[in-house]
Design a protein around this motif. Structure first.
Motif, mmCIF file in Angstrom:
data_model
loop_
_atom_site.group_PDB
_atom_site.id
_atom_site.type_symbol
_atom_site.label_atom_id
_atom_site.label_comp_id
_atom_site.label_asym_id
_atom_site.label_seq_id
_atom_site.Cartn_x
_atom_site.Cartn_y
_atom_site.Cartn_z
ATOM 1 N N LYS A 42 44.084 117.775 23.760
ATOM 2 C CA LYS A 42 42.781 117.871 23.120
ATOM 3 C C LYS A 42 42.300 119.319 23.144
ATOM 4 O O LYS A 42 42.382 119.976 24.176
ATOM 5 C CB LYS A 42 41.769 116.980 23.844
ATOM 6 C CG LYS A 42 42.071 115.494 23.747
ATOM 7 C CD LYS A 42 41.002 114.677 24.458
ATOM 8 C CE LYS A 42 41.300 113.185 24.354
ATOM 9 N NZ LYS A 42 40.265 112.375 25.071
ATOM 10 N N PRO A 43 41.821 119.818 22.020
ATOM 11 C CA PRO A 43 41.330 121.202 22.014
ATOM 12 C C PRO A 43 40.071 121.343 22.858
ATOM 13 O O PRO A 43 39.235 120.446 22.914
ATOM 14 C CB PRO A 43 41.038 121.462 20.524
ATOM 15 C CG PRO A 43 40.811 120.108 19.936
ATOM 16 C CD PRO A 43 41.703 119.175 20.702
ATOM 17 N N TRP A 44 39.975 122.472 23.531
ATOM 18 C CA TRP A 44 38.794 122.751 24.340
ATOM 19 C C TRP A 44 37.606 123.041 23.426
ATOM 20 O O TRP A 44 37.761 123.567 22.329
ATOM 21 C CB TRP A 44 39.042 123.957 25.233
ATOM 22 C CG TRP A 44 40.052 123.737 26.308
ATOM 23 C CD1 TRP A 44 41.409 123.758 26.179
ATOM 24 C CD2 TRP A 44 39.796 123.466 27.687
ATOM 25 N NE1 TRP A 44 42.016 123.530 27.382
ATOM 26 C CE2 TRP A 44 41.050 123.346 28.337
ATOM 27 C CE3 TRP A 44 38.637 123.328 28.441
ATOM 28 C CZ2 TRP A 44 41.166 123.090 29.688
ATOM 29 C CZ3 TRP A 44 38.745 123.071 29.795
ATOM 30 C CH2 TRP A 44 39.998 122.949 30.409
ATOM 31 N N LYS A 45 36.446 122.700 23.901
ATOM 32 C CA LYS A 45 35.238 123.052 23.166
ATOM 33 C C LYS A 45 34.794 124.446 23.597
ATOM 34 O O LYS A 45 34.467 124.661 24.764
ATOM 35 C CB LYS A 45 34.122 122.038 23.438
ATOM 36 C CG LYS A 45 34.381 120.667 22.836
ATOM 37 C CD LYS A 45 33.202 119.736 23.066
ATOM 38 C CE LYS A 45 33.458 118.373 22.424
ATOM 39 N NZ LYS A 45 32.309 117.444 22.649
ATOM 40 N N PRO A 46 34.811 125.397 22.687
ATOM 41 C CA PRO A 46 34.443 126.763 23.083
ATOM 42 C C PRO A 46 32.949 126.894 23.347
ATOM 43 O O PRO A 46 32.125 126.495 22.526
ATOM 44 C CB PRO A 46 34.861 127.605 21.865
ATOM 45 C CG PRO A 46 34.828 126.660 20.721
ATOM 46 C CD PRO A 46 35.188 125.311 21.267
ATOM 47 N N TRP A 47 32.630 127.429 24.489
ATOM 48 C CA TRP A 47 31.237 127.752 24.791
ATOM 49 C C TRP A 47 31.107 129.168 25.341
ATOM 50 O O TRP A 47 30.049 129.790 25.233
ATOM 51 C CB TRP A 47 30.631 126.756 25.781
ATOM 52 C CG TRP A 47 31.243 126.758 27.146
ATOM 53 C CD1 TRP A 47 32.247 125.969 27.600
ATOM 54 C CD2 TRP A 47 30.886 127.610 28.246
ATOM 55 N NE1 TRP A 47 32.553 126.275 28.905
ATOM 56 C CE2 TRP A 47 31.726 127.273 29.331
ATOM 57 C CE3 TRP A 47 29.941 128.617 28.418
ATOM 58 C CZ2 TRP A 47 31.653 127.920 30.562
ATOM 59 C CZ3 TRP A 47 29.864 129.262 29.648
ATOM 60 C CH2 TRP A 47 30.711 128.904 30.709
ATOM 61 N N PHE A 48 32.195 129.707 25.915
ATOM 62 C CA PHE A 48 32.138 131.069 26.444
ATOM 63 C C PHE A 48 31.971 132.083 25.314
ATOM 64 O O PHE A 48 31.146 132.997 25.404
ATOM 65 C CB PHE A 48 33.409 131.375 27.240
ATOM 66 C CG PHE A 48 33.466 132.786 27.761
ATOM 67 C CD1 PHE A 48 32.747 133.159 28.881
ATOM 68 C CD2 PHE A 48 34.227 133.749 27.113
ATOM 69 C CE1 PHE A 48 32.781 134.461 29.351
ATOM 70 C CE2 PHE A 48 34.268 135.052 27.573
ATOM 71 C CZ PHE A 48 33.548 135.406 28.701
ATOM 72 N N THR A 49 32.739 131.922 24.243
ATOM 73 C CA THR A 49 32.658 132.856 23.119
ATOM 74 C C THR A 49 31.275 132.856 22.472
ATOM 75 O O THR A 49 30.696 133.930 22.253
ATOM 76 C CB THR A 49 33.744 132.530 22.080
ATOM 77 O OG1 THR A 49 35.037 132.632 22.697
ATOM 78 C CG2 THR A 49 33.681 133.485 20.909
ATOM 79 N N PRO A 50 30.696 131.691 22.145
ATOM 80 C CA PRO A 50 29.325 131.719 21.616
ATOM 81 C C PRO A 50 28.320 132.314 22.598
ATOM 82 O O PRO A 50 27.370 132.985 22.185
ATOM 83 C CB PRO A 50 29.024 130.236 21.348
ATOM 84 C CG PRO A 50 30.354 129.607 21.151
ATOM 85 C CD PRO A 50 31.276 130.332 22.077
#
Length: 310
Positions: A42-50
């Motif tokens: 499952k792909p990770w949900k990006p939150w660090f980049t935003p």
């Protein structure tokens, strides 16, 4: 008269085995060797980049608030004063990137050789990566961040990409301050960290080579992108030393943080009961461990030597 004949005894009737009896038979079921493919990760949900995007944008707004061009330079020397007021930009002659003054950037944590080497303000090695010289500088870096960061974070998650970003930014800052050598230049920007993400994409391609199908195409495309971005560093007012330092740091950190299982490896948790693996594939290849060890040693040694000279 003979004795009456007796009917021959009929063979005993065997009871028909029920479905449950068949399942409980004495024969062991054969192990199946063809294992169904494991579910795709499952792909990770990006939150660090935003989060980094918001942080950089917020810091730039605060920088322009502190700069206060109308108060420090006069309204006649500020660009777009009628529309932006306190947040208006310095004139092009002073800052062609539509941003604050040199003094403001230095005050808020810009990378300056004197402050780092002589005053021992090492915190500037981290603070400078959150500052930007102007609106143009910010837009270019944030577009690059979204393009590179979200893709990597989807695949590897914030646990790996977060440290990789910070290590690359620190490496770029350290290389930059060593190359400035008493020059009265203030270096700012997230370019070192972004070039580190670019370098990590190359190391990820190399260390996880078996997972790629069209290897030559992927490698040639990656090298072309890297060369184009490094060429931009030779333009005026661009700190290419930070780009190179960040790229090398990200390249080495990628070998350490972005190592994935090789093609054909199946984790035991994905093997259903009753199946067995005839030819087990090791989780990682030898070259992955070698690159991991060499890169980790070079990364630690490089930072230690750089800090000793700073």
């Amino acid at each position: 008269m003979g004795q009456p004949s007796r009917p021959s005894p009929s063979p005993p009737v065997q009871p028909t085995p029920s479905h449950n009896d068949i399942e409980k038979g004495s024969k062991r079921p054969r192990h199946k060797s063809k294992i169904p493919p494991p579910p795709p990760p499952k792909p990770w949900k990006p939150w660090f980049t935003p989060l980094v995007f918001v942080a950089n944008t917020s810091v730039f707004i605060y920088t322009m608030y502190v700069n206060d061009c109308p108060h420090t330079s006069g309204t006649s020397k500020c660009i777009l004063y009628e529309y932006l007021g306190r947040y208006s930009f310095q004139r092009f002659k002073e800052n062609p990137l539509l941003g604050p003054s040199y003094i403001t950037l230095k005050t808020l944590g810009g990378l300056d050789w004197t402050q780092v080497v002589e005053e021992k303000e090492y915190w500037r090695l981290f603070s400078c990566m959150w500052l930007h010289a102007g609106l143009v500088h910010l837009l270019i870096n944030m577009l690059s961040l979204l393009g590179l960061g979200i893709r990597l974070e989807h695949e590897f998650g914030f646990v790996r990409i977060g440290p990789l970003y910070m290590i690359s930014g620190f490496g770029g800052s350290l290389t930059s301050v060593l190359s400035l050598a008493r020059k009265s230049i203030v270096s700012v920007g997230a370019s070192g960290a972004l070039f580190g993400l670019l370098g990590s994409m190359l190391s990820e391609l190399i260390t996880n080579w078996s997972n790629y199908t069209n290897k030559c195409s992927a490698l040639s495309t990656m090298l072309l992108i890297i060369c184009l971005n490094l060429a931009i560093g030779f333009l005026p007012r661009v700190d290419n030393s930070a780009h190179i330092g960040g790229f090398v740091s990200g390249l080495l950190a990628g070998f350490v943080l972005l190592m994935r299982p090789q093609y054909g490896y199946i984790s035991s948790k994905h093997v259903p009961e009753g199946y067995q693996i005839k030819h087990k594939v090791a989780k990682h290849q030898v070259h992955q461990y070698v690159l991991f060890g060499i890169s980790l040693v070079l990364l630690i040694t490089g930072f230690a030597v750089g800090l000793s000279k700073a």
